[in-house]
Design a protein around this motif. Structure first.
Motif, mmCIF file in Angstrom:
data_model
loop_
_atom_site.group_PDB
_atom_site.id
_atom_site.type_symbol
_atom_site.label_atom_id
_atom_site.label_comp_id
_atom_site.label_asym_id
_atom_site.label_seq_id
_atom_site.Cartn_x
_atom_site.Cartn_y
_atom_site.Cartn_z
ATOM 1 N N SER A 245 69.421 58.059 47.443
ATOM 2 C CA SER A 245 69.582 59.132 46.976
ATOM 3 C C SER A 245 70.330 59.724 48.411
ATOM 4 O O SER A 245 70.693 59.149 49.440
ATOM 5 N N PRO A 246 70.246 60.909 48.420
ATOM 6 C CA PRO A 246 71.222 61.016 49.699
ATOM 7 C C PRO A 246 70.776 60.983 50.878
ATOM 8 O O PRO A 246 71.022 60.819 51.539
ATOM 9 N N THR A 247 69.299 61.145 51.436
ATOM 10 C CA THR A 247 68.521 60.131 52.248
ATOM 11 C C THR A 247 68.603 59.602 52.578
ATOM 12 O O THR A 247 69.099 59.525 53.476
ATOM 13 N N MET A 248 68.706 58.186 51.405
ATOM 14 C CA MET A 248 68.812 57.206 51.393
ATOM 15 C C MET A 248 69.890 56.610 51.831
ATOM 16 O O MET A 248 70.561 55.874 52.780
ATOM 17 N N LEU A 249 71.138 57.691 51.118
ATOM 18 C CA LEU A 249 72.740 57.290 51.746
ATOM 19 C C LEU A 249 72.824 57.493 53.142
ATOM 20 O O LEU A 249 73.235 56.096 53.584
ATOM 21 N N ALA A 250 72.243 58.566 53.791
ATOM 22 C CA ALA A 250 71.924 58.510 54.768
ATOM 23 C C ALA A 250 72.113 57.383 55.790
ATOM 24 O O ALA A 250 72.156 56.936 57.010
ATOM 25 N N ALA B 11 73.759 65.557 35.035
ATOM 26 C CA ALA B 11 72.840 66.332 35.227
ATOM 27 C C ALA B 11 71.668 66.871 36.902
ATOM 28 O O ALA B 11 71.567 67.717 36.977
ATOM 29 N N GLU B 12 72.598 65.888 37.575
ATOM 30 C CA GLU B 12 71.725 65.884 39.125
ATOM 31 C C GLU B 12 73.160 66.010 39.733
ATOM 32 O O GLU B 12 73.036 66.310 41.342
ATOM 33 N N THR B 13 74.531 65.915 39.645
ATOM 34 C CA THR B 13 75.735 66.090 40.726
ATOM 35 C C THR B 13 75.774 66.576 41.304
ATOM 36 O O THR B 13 76.190 66.749 42.551
ATOM 37 N N GLU B 14 75.653 67.537 41.146
ATOM 38 C CA GLU B 14 75.581 69.684 41.613
ATOM 39 C C GLU B 14 74.720 69.037 42.884
ATOM 40 O O GLU B 14 74.998 69.433 44.109
ATOM 41 N N GLU B 15 73.851 68.904 42.156
ATOM 42 C CA GLU B 15 72.787 68.325 43.233
ATOM 43 C C GLU B 15 72.693 67.525 44.448
ATOM 44 O O GLU B 15 72.295 67.658 45.505
ATOM 45 N N ILE B 16 72.884 67.323 43.892
ATOM 46 C CA ILE B 16 73.292 65.687 44.791
ATOM 47 C C ILE B 16 74.930 65.801 45.811
ATOM 48 O O ILE B 16 73.966 65.810 47.312
ATOM 49 N N THR B 17 75.083 66.542 45.002
ATOM 50 C CA THR B 17 77.161 66.796 45.594
ATOM 51 C C THR B 17 76.487 67.719 47.411
ATOM 52 O O THR B 17 77.033 68.168 48.029
ATOM 53 N N SER B 18 75.565 68.891 46.790
ATOM 54 C CA SER B 18 74.701 69.617 48.308
ATOM 55 C C SER B 18 73.876 68.972 48.633
ATOM 56 O O SER B 18 74.127 69.558 49.800
ATOM 57 N N GLN B 19 73.152 68.175 47.995
ATOM 58 C CA GLN B 19 72.621 67.832 49.176
ATOM 59 C C GLN B 19 72.703 66.623 50.097
ATOM 60 O O GLN B 19 72.555 66.712 51.883
ATOM 61 N N ILE B 20 74.396 66.115 49.760
ATOM 62 C CA ILE B 20 75.102 65.243 50.853
ATOM 63 C C ILE B 20 75.570 66.307 51.945
ATOM 64 O O ILE B 20 75.936 66.071 53.493
ATOM 65 N N GLU B 21 76.011 67.116 51.551
ATOM 66 C CA GLU B 21 76.893 67.876 52.369
ATOM 67 C C GLU B 21 75.777 68.234 53.090
ATOM 68 O O GLU B 21 76.243 69.308 54.466
ATOM 69 N N SER C 290 72.421 61.317 61.484
ATOM 70 C CA SER C 290 72.409 60.354 61.546
ATOM 71 C C SER C 290 73.143 59.772 60.173
ATOM 72 O O SER C 290 72.568 59.541 59.334
ATOM 73 N N GLY C 291 74.295 58.626 60.149
ATOM 74 C CA GLY C 291 74.850 57.805 58.691
ATOM 75 C C GLY C 291 75.711 58.657 58.009
ATOM 76 O O GLY C 291 77.500 58.412 57.405
ATOM 77 N N LEU C 292 75.660 60.536 58.453
ATOM 78 C CA LEU C 292 76.611 61.539 57.032
ATOM 79 C C LEU C 292 77.336 61.973 58.859
ATOM 80 O O LEU C 292 78.507 62.395 57.540
ATOM 81 N N ALA C 293 77.120 61.765 59.330
ATOM 82 C CA ALA C 293 77.306 62.929 60.178
ATOM 83 C C ALA C 293 78.937 62.276 61.587
ATOM 84 O O ALA C 293 79.430 61.464 61.008
#
Length: 267
Positions: A204-209, A231-241, A249-252
């Motif tokens: 998930s985005p948090t785990m990705l970070a 069904a979740e692509t837009e939500e995943i994209t928004s959460q990562i952004e 940390s990890g995404l910064a």
């Protein structure tokens, strides 16, 4: 070298095709539904295929591809996969029930496909048009699975693909030792579905970070997100952004990008 993105979705929907990448013209990485966008000539030009694991979204097009172009080929398609993946294909796909056994068609001496065992840590030299070096990387999934690092046979930077995976420290230990041109990593579920991601061994985005925080300081390369559920692509994209904007940390300061079917990655 170039990688053509045939499919990068975690399921099917309009304009969503499941995982498959064409490296140059002669190597397929996974055989999801995106393979169906290749012409007959392009499919017949593939000499080797490497598979990350046996789940349907990564192998669905293999039996159909063999049916489409097996008779056009002068030699078998060589499929390289973990032993458990090959056993699953033989037992559940090429079993003369779900699909013909193309290991013995048109004859055992000249079949449409041959299977070749690989193991994590192994390095393969494949490709006739452009020789390639493929290193088999560890993955953590619900079935035996792996990822791949692909480079020119004579060296250079790597295209790295995580395959389907959850938290995976050994993967980062090896990736940090490589020269990486770009990383393609899955993020199948949104944070809302994090429990499902953990149960199915996806990110998930948090785990990705958390995972990207393993990248050593000074290592800087584009990171492409793949395998999002439609069904979740837009939500995943928004959460990562959002996480990146909060300097988590990890995404910064990471160069985060999103794969699209029929995109071309050059390295």
């Amino acid at each position: 070298m170039q990688v053509r993105v045939l499919g990068c979705s975690g399921a099917i929907a309009k304009d969503c095709r499941t995982t498959s990448f064409l490296v140059d013209t002669d190597l397929l990485v996974d055989a999801g539904t995106g393979v169906g966008d290749l012409t007959l000539e392009e499919m017949a030009g593939v000499d080797d295929m490497v598979l990350t694991h046996c789940h349907l979204d990564h192998i669905a097009a293999l039996p159909l591809m063999l049916d489409a172009v097996g008779g056009r080929r002068t030699r078998p398609l060589r499929v390289h996969a973990l032993r458990a993946t090959i056993e699953a294909l033989r037992a559940h796909v090429f079993n003369n029930i779900i699909w013909p056994d193309f290991e013995s068609i048109p004859s055992p001496e000249a079949p449409f496909v041959t299977f070749h065992d690989i193991a994590v840590g192994q390095t393969l030299l494949l490709g006739s048009a452009t020789p390639k070096r493929i290193e088999v990387l560890p993955a953590v999934h619900t079935v035996p699975a792996c990822g791949f690092a692909v480079s020119r046979a004579d060296g250079g930077a790597h295209w790295v693909f995580s395959g389907d995976t959850e938290r995976n420290a050994p993967f980062w230990d090896r990736v940090n030792a490589l020269e990486v041109a770009m990383l393609v990593i899955e993020t199948a579920f949104s944070n809302r579905e994090q429990a499902l991601a953990e149960r199915s061994l996806h990110l998930s985005p948090t785990m990705l970070a958390d995972e990207l925080a393993h990248i050593e300081p000074g290592k800087d390369y584009p990171i492409y997100i793949t395998h999002t559920k439609p069904a979740e692509t837009e939500e995943i994209t928004s959460q990562i952004e959002t996480l990146a904007g909060r300097q988590v940390s990890g995404l910064a300061q990471r160069d985060i990008r999103w794969l699209k079917a029929d995109g071309i990655l050059t390295f």
